[in-house]
Design a protein around this motif. Structure first.
Motif, PDB file in Angstrom:
ATOM      1  N   LYS A  95      48.927  -0.778  14.922  1.00  0.00           N
ATOM      2  CA  LYS A  95      49.347   0.519  14.099  1.00  0.00           C
ATOM      3  C   LYS A  95      50.319   1.198  14.707  1.00  0.00           C
ATOM      4  CE  LYS A  95      44.356   2.534  13.599  1.00  0.00           C
ATOM      5  NZ  LYS A  95      42.980   3.143  15.016  1.00  0.00           N
TER       6      LYS A  95
ATOM      7  N   TYR B 241      59.478  14.686   9.022  1.00  0.00           N
ATOM      8  CA  TYR B 241      58.296  15.475   8.930  1.00  0.00           C
ATOM      9  C   TYR B 241      58.864  16.958   8.707  1.00  0.00           C
ATOM     10  CZ  TYR B 241      54.969  11.633   8.337  1.00  0.00           C
ATOM     11  OH  TYR B 241      54.875  10.343   8.011  1.00  0.00           O
TER      12      TYR B 241
ATOM     13  N   TYR C 200      49.658  17.833   5.547  1.00  0.00           N
ATOM     14  CA  TYR C 200      48.872  17.328   6.978  1.00  0.00           C
ATOM     15  C   TYR C 200      47.990  18.190   7.663  1.00  0.00           C
ATOM     16  CZ  TYR C 200      47.659  13.145   9.457  1.00  0.00           C
ATOM     17  OH  TYR C 200      47.279  12.316  10.526  1.00  0.00           O
TER      18      TYR C 200
ATOM     19  N   ASP D  66      51.428  13.533  16.315  1.00  0.00           N
ATOM     20  CA  ASP D  66      50.902  12.357  15.546  1.00  0.00           C
ATOM     21  C   ASP D  66      52.143  12.308  14.560  1.00  0.00           C
ATOM     22  OD1 ASP D  66      49.302  11.719  13.025  1.00  0.00           O
ATOM     23  OD2 ASP D  66      47.952  12.794  12.911  1.00  0.00           O
ATOM     24  N   LEU D  67      52.763  13.380  14.067  1.00  0.00           N
ATOM     25  CA  LEU D  67      53.898  13.576  13.470  1.00  0.00           C
ATOM     26  C   LEU D  67      55.363  12.728  13.897  1.00  0.00           C
ATOM     27  CD1 LEU D  67      52.804  16.066  10.652  1.00  0.00           C
ATOM     28  CD2 LEU D  67      52.343  13.343  10.025  1.00  0.00           C
TER      29      LEU D  67
ATOM     30  N   ILE E  44      49.476  18.044  16.411  1.00  0.00           N
ATOM     31  CA  ILE E  44      49.333  17.446  15.408  1.00  0.00           C
ATOM     32  C   ILE E  44      50.584  16.848  15.423  1.00  0.00           C
ATOM     33  CG2 ILE E  44      49.326  17.157  12.936  1.00  0.00           C
ATOM     34  CD1 ILE E  44      46.346  18.484  13.630  1.00  0.00           C
TER      35      ILE E  44
ATOM     36  N   ARG F 270      51.910   4.954  14.957  1.00  0.00           N
ATOM     37  CA  ARG F 270      51.145   5.808  14.930  1.00  0.00           C
ATOM     38  C   ARG F 270      49.987   6.463  15.865  1.00  0.00           C
ATOM     39  NH1 ARG F 270      48.616   8.426  10.215  1.00  0.00           N
ATOM     40  NH2 ARG F 270      49.510  10.354  11.596  1.00  0.00           N
ATOM     41  N   THR F 271      50.228   7.590  16.683  1.00  0.00           N
ATOM     42  CA  THR F 271      49.051   7.827  17.346  1.00  0.00           C
ATOM     43  C   THR F 271      48.313   8.590  16.520  1.00  0.00           C
ATOM     44  OG1 THR F 271      50.235   9.336  18.848  1.00  0.00           O
ATOM     45  CG2 THR F 271      49.903   7.001  19.169  1.00  0.00           C
ATOM     46  N   GLU F 272      47.082   8.485  15.669  1.00  0.00           N
ATOM     47  CA  GLU F 272      46.792   9.197  14.862  1.00  0.00           C
ATOM     48  C   GLU F 272      45.489  10.321  15.308  1.00  0.00           C
ATOM     49  OE1 GLU F 272      44.554  10.473  10.821  1.00  0.00           O
ATOM     50  OE2 GLU F 272      44.838   8.628  11.636  1.00  0.00           O
TER      51      GLU F 272
ATOM     52  N   LYS G 184      44.315  18.699   7.802  1.00  0.00           N
ATOM     53  CA  LYS G 184      43.032  18.437   9.640  1.00  0.00           C
ATOM     54  C   LYS G 184      42.402  19.794  10.084  1.00  0.00           C
ATOM     55  CE  LYS G 184      44.701  14.178  11.188  1.00  0.00           C
ATOM     56  NZ  LYS G 184      43.875  13.155  11.964  1.00  0.00           N
TER      57      LYS G 184
ATOM     58  N   SER H 189      42.549  12.516  15.875  1.00  0.00           N
ATOM     59  CA  SER H 189      41.236  12.623  15.202  1.00  0.00           C
ATOM     60  C   SER H 189      40.309  13.975  16.004  1.00  0.00           C
ATOM     61  CB  SER H 189      40.344  11.329  15.700  1.00  0.00           C
ATOM     62  OG  SER H 189      41.282  10.363  15.500  1.00  0.00           O
TER      63      SER H 189
END
Length: 315
Positions: free
Chosen positions: A3, A233, A248, A227-228, A223, A5-7, A252, A9
């Motif tokens: 992975k 972005y 995006y 995340d981005l 986020i 990136r750190t998404e 969410k 959740s």
């Protein structure tokens, strides 16, 4: 698989937003981004009745004005470079005459005062904890309207200053509207004019204040930053989220606050909206007139099925 990136959740929330809700949004440019998404998805929403508001004190002052049903008069205006403006409003309300400015302001005030009374969801987006205070009155202003900088003091709010204003305001809002649900978020837009370190301090103060206030929170800021975590972005100014980032974050938001029925209603409304926005080669043809009448009929059916209080969406 690795992975890269750190998404972030997010779990579905315990309360949902549907098309039967009336949604009032106030705050920074990001409130307008989400508000535009809501409008395009068929929601009954009112976005920034004062124009863009960046700091928590200006947002609170706007809500106080709506609660009291304030009608603005000439004493609330000033004239600069041939334009009449209000320190509580964005420059889009300004006009060449005092009467024109007041008409712009008070028409919107009347609508939004009524909207707040029936609102079921209030979404607040804080942008910065820095404020500009007008030296002559001590008022925290929403917009400088390009007046010379020596007219203002530039300050950073503390957590306690924000909380001390918002705690009693929320109590007052709930006395007037007991069923009101309130959601806070911090804008992912970076206020770079304050400086890199100062922007981080500013956002931290907002996050701590919202934590103290104790209402629900949606992590738009997190986020965007965690995340981005990539400049692709951002928009060209490298400060505002790009359209991809907004989409995006909206996705969410949808996953947290919409259920399957709401998703289905959004898809239905998008189909109607696309039909109404269709531009034919021959708008006078019988085929197009039949097509348009069908789309308008579908819109009326959508309003009757999903909206409340005989609500109507923009035609």
């Amino acid at each position: 698989m690795m992975k890269f990136r750190t998404e972030i959740s997010l779990s579905p929330n315990d309360w949902k937003i549907s098309h039967k809700d009336h949604l009032l949004l106030l705050g920074s440019c990001f409130a307008e981004n989400i508000g535009e998404k809501l409008k395009k998805s068929g929601f009954q929403s009112d976005v920034n009745p004062f124009g863009v508001l960046y700091n928590p004190i200006s947002v609170a002052s706007g809500l106080e004005s709506l609660l009291s049903g304030k009608i603005y008069s000439e004493k609330d205006l000033f004239e600069h470079n041939g334009l009449y403006s209000s320190f509580s409003h964005h420059s889009k309300f300004s006009a060449l005459t005092a009467s024109g400015c007041l008409e712009n302001i008070n028409q919107r005030m009347l609508f939004s005062t009524g909207f707040l009374r029936k609102a079921s969801v209030l979404i607040i987006t804080f942008g910065t904890s820095y404020v500009y205070r007008f030296r002559k009155s001590g008022q925290v202003i929403s917009n400088c309207h390009k007046l010379p900088s020596e007219n203002f003091m530039h300050e950073r709010l503390t957590v306690q200053e924000i909380v001390s204003v918002w705690k009693p305001l929320i109590n007052k809002l709930r006395v007037n509207n007991p069923g009101l649900r309130i959601l806070f978020t911090v804008s992912p837009i970076r206020h770079w004019k304050d400086g890199a370190h100062e922007n981080q301090l500013s956002k931290s103060i907002l996050l701590l204040a919202i934590q103290e206030i104790g209402e629900k929170y949606f992590p738009s800021y997190e986020i965007m930053l965690d995340d981005l975590r990539d400049y692709r972005y951002y928009a060209e100014d490298m400060l505002h989220p790009s359209s991809v980032a907004i989409d995006y974050i909206w996705g969410k938001f949808s996953s947290v606050y919409f259920d399957q029925e709401t998703d289905k209603a959004i898809a239905e409304y998008n189909s109607i909206r696309q039909a109404l926005q269709h531009r034919p080669f021959n708008p006078e043809s019988d085929v197009y007139k039949t097509f348009l009448a069908d789309a308008q009929s579908r819109l009326v059916a959508f309003e009757q099925k999903y909206l409340t209080d005989n609500g109507k969406l923009d035609r």
